[in-house]
Design an enzyme around this catalytic site. Structure first.
Site, PDB file in Angstrom:
ATOM      1  N   HIS A 143       0.831  -1.204   0.000  1.00 33.25           N
ATOM      2  CA  HIS A 143       0.000   0.000   0.000  1.00 33.25           C
ATOM      3  C   HIS A 143       0.863   1.251   0.000  1.00 33.25           C
ATOM      4  O   HIS A 143       2.099   1.199  -0.009  1.00 33.25           O
ATOM      5  CB  HIS A 143      -0.954  -0.001   1.203  1.00 33.25           C
ATOM      6  CG  HIS A 143      -0.313  -0.034   2.547  1.00 33.25           C
ATOM      7  ND1 HIS A 143       0.518   0.955   3.020  1.00 33.25           N
ATOM      8  CD2 HIS A 143      -0.390  -0.947   3.556  1.00 33.25           C
ATOM      9  CE1 HIS A 143       0.926   0.683   4.237  1.00 33.25           C
ATOM     10  NE2 HIS A 143       0.394  -0.485   4.590  1.00 33.25           N
ATOM     11  N   CYS A 151       3.014  -4.775   6.644  1.00 37.37           N
ATOM     12  CA  CYS A 151       2.754  -4.643   5.209  1.00 37.37           C
ATOM     13  C   CYS A 151       4.007  -4.124   4.507  1.00 37.37           C
ATOM     14  O   CYS A 151       5.036  -3.893   5.130  1.00 37.37           O
ATOM     15  CB  CYS A 151       1.580  -3.695   4.969  1.00 37.37           C
ATOM     16  SG  CYS A 151       0.012  -4.241   5.694  1.00 37.37           S
TER      17      CYS A 151
END
Length: 232
Positions: A143, A151
């Protein structure tokens, strides 16, 4: 008449299924990034909308995008990863702060144009291997926003490029694109240099998938058998 109605219903269902999720944010990003990506890809003899493949290397902080050209894939661009957490070694449980290593795929259902981190792809953790091991965790993404726990965070500008490449590939007919995540470039030298790490046996298993792509320049089919990844 009944046959025509049924056929029309099936066609409308197929079109609805084929629709990729979109938001004003994702539409704007794709519109802005498409011309420059088309130009950059064309300069390398590649095409926007062709199938893509992504590799991530933690230690090098690199994300590679490969584009299919004929029967093989060619490296289009290497992006700098802005941030990931937890160091080397894969995620095994919810809350450990680790970013995953392994073999994942992204289909239309894993696009997230509503992301709180600008735009994102859901990696689909835990995958079949990780479920077999009892690993826990969810919503692990690639992202934007350059901040993350677990992430792979990119800058907003970079995630817009990646999102456009992924969206266009899926829109162009690729059913899903693969994302292979490694602790480092899986050369023999690097493996030997990390021989004392607790994850070394796992990394040797990952290396078999890395070597497959290096040899054939097409990502392998990945399965799980007897607690290990296997490739064909």
């Amino acid at each position: 008449m009944r046959f025509i109605i049924v056929l029309l219903g099936c066609l409308l269902h197929s079109l609805a299924f084929a629709q990729l999720p979109e938001t004003p944010r994702s539409k704007r990003a794709i519109q802005q990034k498409t011309p420059e990506l088309e130009q950059a890809l064309s300069a390398k003899g590649l095409k926007l909308g062709a199938p893509i493949f992504i590799r991530i290397f933690k230690e090098e902080m690199q994300l590679e995008v490969w584009i299919q050209n004929g029967e093989q894939f060619e490296l289009f661009k290497t992006y700098e990863i802005c941030y990931y957490s937890g160091g080397l070694g894969t995620k095994t449980k919810q809350g450990d702060g680790k970013s995953p290593e392994g073999f994942y795929f992204i289909n239309r259902h894993r696009l997230n144009p509503w992301s709180s981190y600008h735009l994102s792809f859901n990696l689909g953790y835990p995958n079949a291997y990780e479920r077999a091991k009892g690993y826990t965790g969810d919503y692990l993404m690639i992202h934007g926003a350059c901040v993350s726990i677990g992430c792979y965070a990119m800058t907003n500008e970079v995630i817009e490029e990646l999102y456009t490449l992924g969206h266009k590939a899926l829109e162009g007919g690729q059913t899903f694109f693969r994302v292979h995540i490694f602790p480092f470039k899986m050369t023999d030298r690097n493996i030997n240099g990390h021989s004392g790490h607790p994850s070394i046996d796992f990394w040797k298993n990952l290396k078999a998938g890395y070597d497959w792509f290096e040899k054939y320049l097409t990502p392998p089919n990945v399965m799980v058998r007897d607690g290990e990844y296997v490739f064909d």
